[in-house]
Write an enzyme that holds these catalytic residues in place. Structure first.
Site, short mmCIF file in Angstrom:
data_model
loop_
_atom_site.label_atom_id
_atom_site.label_comp_id
_atom_site.label_asym_id
_atom_site.label_seq_id
_atom_site.Cartn_x
_atom_site.Cartn_y
_atom_site.Cartn_z
N GLY A 20 -37.42 41.82 -14.74
CA GLY A 20 -38.97 42.20 -13.54
C GLY A 20 -39.72 41.60 -13.42
O GLY A 20 -40.37 41.54 -12.07
N GLU A 56 -42.27 34.39 -13.93
CA GLU A 56 -41.88 35.39 -14.10
C GLU A 56 -42.87 36.65 -14.37
O GLU A 56 -43.70 36.68 -13.69
CB GLU A 56 -42.69 34.71 -16.14
N ASP A 57 -42.89 37.78 -14.42
CA ASP A 57 -43.14 39.58 -14.34
C ASP A 57 -44.63 38.63 -15.13
O ASP A 57 -45.47 38.94 -15.02
CB ASP A 57 -42.04 40.06 -14.84
N ASP A 99 -47.04 37.68 -22.62
CA ASP A 99 -47.13 38.33 -23.34
C ASP A 99 -47.75 37.64 -24.35
O ASP A 99 -48.43 36.71 -24.18
CB ASP A 99 -46.26 39.76 -23.12
N LYS A 123 -51.22 38.01 -20.37
CA LYS A 123 -52.01 38.22 -21.37
C LYS A 123 -52.76 36.92 -22.41
O LYS A 123 -52.06 36.78 -23.20
CB LYS A 123 -51.61 39.60 -21.83
N PHE A 137 -50.69 47.43 -22.04
CA PHE A 137 -48.70 47.65 -22.06
C PHE A 137 -49.15 47.98 -20.59
O PHE A 137 -49.78 49.32 -19.69
CB PHE A 137 -48.62 48.51 -22.42
N ASP A 147 -41.24 47.76 -16.45
CA ASP A 147 -40.25 49.50 -16.77
C ASP A 147 -41.47 49.40 -18.46
O ASP A 147 -42.34 48.18 -19.17
CB ASP A 147 -39.20 49.17 -16.88
N ARG A 207 -39.78 50.88 -12.26
CA ARG A 207 -39.81 48.84 -11.76
C ARG A 207 -40.19 49.57 -10.37
O ARG A 207 -40.28 48.47 -9.66
CB ARG A 207 -38.38 48.81 -12.36
P1 IMP Z 1 -43.12 37.54 -24.61
O1 IMP Z 1 -41.79 36.88 -24.79
O2 IMP Z 1 -43.20 38.37 -25.14
O3 IMP Z 1 -43.85 36.62 -24.23
O4 IMP Z 1 -42.58 38.76 -23.43
C1 IMP Z 1 -42.23 38.54 -22.58
C2 IMP Z 1 -41.34 40.02 -22.12
O5 IMP Z 1 -42.12 40.96 -22.09
C3 IMP Z 1 -42.04 39.94 -19.67
O6 IMP Z 1 -40.76 39.32 -19.34
C4 IMP Z 1 -41.49 41.05 -19.92
O7 IMP Z 1 -40.24 41.23 -19.61
C5 IMP Z 1 -41.86 41.64 -21.43
N1 IMP Z 1 -42.99 42.79 -20.93
C6 IMP Z 1 -44.16 42.01 -21.54
N2 IMP Z 1 -45.58 42.86 -21.70
C7 IMP Z 1 -45.33 43.80 -20.74
C8 IMP Z 1 -45.89 44.54 -20.66
O8 IMP Z 1 -47.07 44.56 -20.79
N3 IMP Z 1 -45.11 45.67 -19.90
C9 IMP Z 1 -43.44 45.34 -19.63
N4 IMP Z 1 -42.86 44.17 -19.74
C10 IMP Z 1 -43.36 43.55 -20.66
#
Ligand code: IMP
Length: 178
Positions: A47, A102-103, A106, A134, A156, A163, A169
């Site tokens: 990402g 990081e992208d 979440d 977020k 989302f 993606d 992407r």
């Molecule tokens: P976390 O572990 O829940 O913080 O998720 C992080 C990863 O989930 C990110 O690096 C993304 O690859 C993916 N991700 C989280 N939110 C989104 C979203 O809204 N769209 C697309 N990918 C997401």
């Protein structure tokens, strides 16, 4: 303008020019924060590939760039607790200043996992720069998260590296699910 990706509809959220402006500002902050260091930028694939590419163009201190690949969504629209590790970071980060790129953060589970893992390798410091955050979804605070491009609602998003089912992407701006 709304777009369709696979079975979902998305609408514009953050424009290409806003992303570019914010990326430049973060780059300038990083230059100021690491004046006497040769930091290692660690991009988290897939990402972050566009964000790190654009961010690094604004970095004018000596630096290294490396990648690791983790996955937590596996094609859906919700975060999975189980993190899949696809490519390990092979650079030696002992005594180095590490900046994880990081992208999106979440739940924060992926980032927590990575930060704890890299700490075991005894870097001098770790900080994290994420294009998106977020806040409402974050499960535990992450002290290392020092640079955030944009805080968004718990929705989302796709585009600019992010993606849905591996699609989207390549979009130049960020869209949210309708
Ligand atoms: P976390 O572990 O829940 O913080 O998720 C992080 C990863 O989930 C990110 O690096 C993304 O690859 C993916 N991700 C989280 N939110 C989104 C979203 O809204 N769209 C697309 N990918 C997401």
């Amino acid at each position: 303008m709304k777009i369709k990706i696979a079975d979902l509809e998305f609408e514009p959220l953050i424009s290409e020019s806003l992303i570019a402006e914010r990326t430049k500002t973060i780059g300038q902050q990083l230059n100021a924060d690491y004046p006497n260091s040769v930091p290692v930028f660690v991009g988290v694939l897939n990402g972050s590939f566009l964000f790190i590419a654009d961010l690094i163009k604004h970095i004018d201190i000596p630096c290294e760039i490396a990648f690791t690949k983790l996955a937590s969504y596996y094609g859906g629209t919700t975060s999975k607790l189980k993190i899949r590790e696809d490519i390990d970071l092979i650079v030696d980060i002992k005594d180095r200043d590490v900046i994880i790129i990081e992208d999106i953060v979440d739940t924060g589970n992926t980032l927590n996992y990575l930060v704890e893992k890299l700490k075991l390798r005894k870097p001098n410091s770790i900080s994290v720069c994420s294009l998106l955050l977020k806040p409402a979804a974050l499960q535990n605070p992450i002290d290392e998260l020092k640079y955030v491009g944009f805080e968004i609602e718990n929705e989302f998003v796709v585009g600019y590296g992010l993606d849905y089912q591996e699609l989207g992407r390549n979009l130049n701006s960020i869209y949210k699910k309708v």
